[in-house]
Design a protein around this motif. Sequence first.
Motif, PDB file in Angstrom:
ATOM      1  N   UNK A 169      22.612 -17.577  14.068  1.00 56.88           N
ATOM      2  CA  UNK A 169      21.401 -17.192  14.799  1.00 56.88           C
ATOM      3  C   UNK A 169      20.818 -15.884  14.263  1.00 56.88           C
ATOM      4  N   UNK A 170      21.673 -14.919  13.956  1.00 54.32           N
ATOM      5  CA  UNK A 170      21.196 -13.655  13.384  1.00 54.32           C
ATOM      6  C   UNK A 170      20.539 -13.908  12.033  1.00 54.32           C
ATOM      7  N   UNK A 171      21.128 -14.778  11.228  1.00 54.68           N
ATOM      8  CA  UNK A 171      20.543 -15.118   9.930  1.00 54.68           C
ATOM      9  C   UNK A 171      19.198 -15.803  10.075  1.00 54.68           C
TER      10      UNK A 171
ATOM     11  N   UNK B   9      13.359 -15.434   9.474  1.00 51.74           N
ATOM     12  CA  UNK B   9      12.003 -15.499  10.018  1.00 51.74           C
ATOM     13  C   UNK B   9      11.274 -14.169   9.790  1.00 51.74           C
ATOM     14  N   UNK B  10      11.955 -13.060  10.011  1.00 52.25           N
ATOM     15  CA  UNK B  10      11.341 -11.747   9.765  1.00 52.25           C
ATOM     16  C   UNK B  10      10.919 -11.614   8.305  1.00 52.25           C
TER      17      UNK B  10
ATOM     18  N   UNK C 206       7.268 -11.028   6.880  1.00 56.52           N
ATOM     19  CA  UNK C 206       7.032  -9.830   6.074  1.00 56.52           C
ATOM     20  C   UNK C 206       6.275 -10.185   4.790  1.00 56.52           C
ATOM     21  N   UNK C 207       6.651 -11.297   4.162  1.00 54.96           N
ATOM     22  CA  UNK C 207       6.020 -11.706   2.904  1.00 54.96           C
ATOM     23  C   UNK C 207       4.895 -12.716   3.108  1.00 54.96           C
ATOM     24  N   UNK C 208       4.561 -13.005   4.363  1.00 51.57           N
ATOM     25  CA  UNK C 208       3.482 -13.933   4.685  1.00 51.57           C
ATOM     26  C   UNK C 208       3.679 -15.284   3.985  1.00 51.57           C
ATOM     27  N   UNK C 209       4.889 -15.827   4.098  1.00 55.01           N
ATOM     28  CA  UNK C 209       5.207 -17.099   3.460  1.00 55.01           C
ATOM     29  C   UNK C 209       4.462 -18.238   4.147  1.00 55.01           C
TER      30      UNK C 209
ATOM     31  N   UNK D  14      12.208 -21.380  11.854  1.00 55.90           N
ATOM     32  CA  UNK D  14      10.969 -21.346  11.066  1.00 55.90           C
ATOM     33  C   UNK D  14       9.960 -22.357  11.596  1.00 55.90           C
ATOM     34  N   UNK D  15      10.417 -23.587  11.835  1.00 50.08           N
ATOM     35  CA  UNK D  15       9.503 -24.631  12.316  1.00 50.08           C
ATOM     36  C   UNK D  15       8.943 -24.294  13.698  1.00 50.08           C
TER      37      UNK D  15
END
Length: 170
Positions: free
Chosen positions: A82-84, A89-90, A94-97, A134-135
């Motif tokens: 969960x931490x990963x 997601x952060x 951060x990189x606007x993926x 992510x989804x």
Amino acid sequence: MNKKNKILVSACLLGNKVRYDAKDNLIDSSHLTRWQEQGRLVPVCPELEGGLPTPRSPAEIQSKFPLRITSFTGEDVTPEFLAGAEKTLELARQYDCCCALLKSRSPSCGNLEVYDGNFNGTIKAGSGATADELMRNGIPVYSERQLDQLIEFIDQLDSYDSSDFQQEAI
């Protein structure tokens, strides 16, 4: 200015030896090579981000609700997964993926199927902790088994961005 869309990628797919067994899942793709040369790829291993070592005992999802992921030795590694997922997601934000290319069947990264939790190689429909995160946050997730679909998605975004840029310039 036409910015190139960034793609979050499982580090193992780029040849980094971060799998549980300290191996990689390198995929040979001219598209990935080109995107890497363009600085568009953002590599990540959610399991390392969550604090797990390499090598480590393999892990599988035991239950989804509530989420419980255990290692082959029976250790509950759900908090690390969960931490990963949260850190991944952060990083994506951060990189606007625009999307992610993640390792299929992984308890972190699998987007359509995962191992069934019995450590016997059986596959079932489902998704991993990071893919879910992510989804849930609107980031499309592809696996290496869907590389053609990812390429099509990126090509469409790039052509849209180019036509949008040309419209603004007029």
